[in-house]
Design an enzyme around this catalytic site. Structure first.
Site, PDB file in Angstrom:
ATOM      1  N   LYS A  63     -10.461  -3.681  -4.371  1.00  0.00           N
ATOM      2  CA  LYS A  63     -11.274  -2.470  -4.467  1.00  0.00           C
ATOM      3  C   LYS A  63     -10.547  -1.375  -5.210  1.00  0.00           C
ATOM      4  CE  LYS A  63     -13.552  -3.008   0.049  1.00  0.00           C
ATOM      5  NZ  LYS A  63     -13.333  -2.771   1.480  1.00  0.00           N
TER       6      LYS A  63
ATOM      7  N   LYS B  91      -4.760 -10.212  -7.109  1.00  0.00           N
ATOM      8  CA  LYS B  91      -5.953 -10.352  -6.287  1.00  0.00           C
ATOM      9  C   LYS B  91      -7.060  -9.400  -6.771  1.00  0.00           C
ATOM     10  CE  LYS B  91      -5.766  -8.169  -2.300  1.00  0.00           C
ATOM     11  NZ  LYS B  91      -5.680  -7.705  -0.922  1.00  0.00           N
TER      12      LYS B  91
ATOM     13  N   LYS C  98       0.820  -1.220   0.000  1.00  0.00           N
ATOM     14  CA  LYS C  98       0.000   0.000   0.000  1.00  0.00           C
ATOM     15  C   LYS C  98       0.845   1.257   0.000  1.00  0.00           C
ATOM     16  CE  LYS C  98      -4.441  -1.412   1.890  1.00  0.00           C
ATOM     17  NZ  LYS C  98      -5.476  -1.112   2.897  1.00  0.00           N
TER      18      LYS C  98
END
Ligand code: AMP
Ligand code: TRP
Length: 362
Positions: free
Chosen positions: A222, A219, A115
């Site tokens: 969102k 993956k 992230k």
């Protein structure tokens, strides 16, 4: 207490598009657990703040995740549904855990590295300390079971490490105050009485890691810039059918055994999604579709996905139109959650020696 009470806790962040991975890997699995033991399902809005959120979007997304919980079948009469920031014990325990967890433990967290990207210096301190807040979410209720997708495995291991270090550091004090529970897995390296349980991760089934429809090695997420990569829980019938039609595949027909899915990430993912939606194993799916082309399999998958998701999506849309109702559920849930977490934080303060002369006067 003579043993830890079984209790489930899990959370979902209110950050944008809820997708099929969230549903199959997490939310759908929350539903049957509410009949097996006391359960808390949280909308983790403080976690969302670790990266910038537009305030109005955050409020809207908090209600939307709540609507998804309800539409999926979580019953607020059985499970406690609430948002994290309303129960202040989460933030308080997270601070104590900031002082228990070691820098080195957190530096190993792959989600932080993903992230934060290349510019770690510019990431918020909250993003770095994120797993400590997650440990606090779970342990403020001394929860024993945590259903999540595969990507949370490392965070749950850290939660166990934090619980273990707290139990060790304060072992004598826990015993003296009579707050310990006999260690259910006795072991010479650990004290014989614990305050926090060593939580059990529940990462099982065919859908612990749903992959992107555009790239079977990534993956479903969102934050993927391509909306075609995921099926959102708010997608209508046409959008679902279109995304499955456009999903990346390879030119071979489907194999008749699971072994034949190795090295075929896209095929493996679509078969996995079919299996999870239909409640079958991948072998059972391949017994039916082995030897067939994607041109035959994809329409069957679309039909199944629409049949499973459309009613839930309709219900979510209906629920978000009544924010007063949603907010009332969250408010009541927060009160019930605080009833469990307040005494735990009272114990933690006593264990750590934090003076609270006011407590008895409330
Ligand atoms: P998040 O959206 O990060 O708050 O995730 C909420 C829950 O969904 C967590 O339990 C995740 O592990 C799970 N989850 C997220 N993405 C996926 C995925 N692609 N496949 C399976 N589970 C997922
Ligand atoms: N970190 C989890 C995720 O991104 C969300 C989460 C926060 C959570 N606190 C939790 C999950 C406690 C389980 C238990 O998916």
């Amino acid at each position: 207490m003579t043993a830890f009470q079984p209790r489930v806790f899990s959370g979902v962040q209110p950050t944008g598009n809820l997708h099929l991975g969230n549903y199959l890997g997490a939310i759908s699995r929350f539903v049957p657990l509410q009949d097996q033991m006391p359960a808390l399902y949280c909308v983790v809005d403080l976690h969302a703040l670790t990266v910038w959120q537009d305030p109005e979007d955050l409020t809207r997304a908090t209600r939307e995740v709540t609507a998804a919980y309800l539409a999926a079948g979580i019953d607020p009469k059985k499970a406690i549904i609430f948002n994290q920031s309303q129960v202040k014990e989460h933030a308080e325990l997270a601070w104590v855990f900031n002082c228990i967890a070691r820098m080195g433990w957190l530096k190993r967290m792959t989600q932080f590295k993903d992230k934060a990207g290349k510019n770690q210096e510019n990431a918020s301190v909250g993003l770095f300390a994120y797993p400590n807040l997650m440990a606090a979410d779970i342990l403020a209720y001394r929860a024993t079971h945590v259903p999540v997708g595969e990507d949370q495995k490392q965070h749950l291991e850290l939660t166990r490490d934090i619980a273990q270090k707290f139990n060790n550091d304060y072992a004598e004090r826990i015993k003296e105050l009579g707050l310990g529970v006999p260690n259910p897995e006795p072991n010479p390296e650990m004290p014989d009485e614990l305050y926090f349980p060593l939580t059990e991760p529940m990462i099982a089934g065919t859908a612990t890691r749903i992959m992107s429809l555009r790239d079977g090695t990534k993956k479903m997420s969102k934050s993927d810039p391509s909306d075609l990569s995921r099926i959102n829980l708010t997608d209508d019938q046409d959008a679902i059918a279109k995304k499955i039609k456009k999903a990346k595949t390879d030119p071979e027909p489907l194999p008749s055994e699971v072994k034949g899915l190795e090295e075929r990430p896209e095929a493996n993912n679509l078969v996995g999604i079919y299996a999870a939606l239909s409640g079958q194993t991948k072998d059972e799916v391949l017994a039916e579709f082995g030897g067939q082309q994607f041109s035959a399999f994809k329409p069957a998958l679309s039909e199944l996905a629409v049949a499973k998701l459309a009613p839930m999506c309709e219900e979510m849309k209906r629920l978000v139109e009544d924010p007063t109702h949603i907010d009332a559920i969250l408010g009541e849930g927060a009160e019930r959650a605080a009833e469990i977490a307040e005494p735990v934080l009272h114990d933690v303060r006593r264990i750590a020696g934090l003076l609270e002369a006011r407590y008895g006067h409330r």
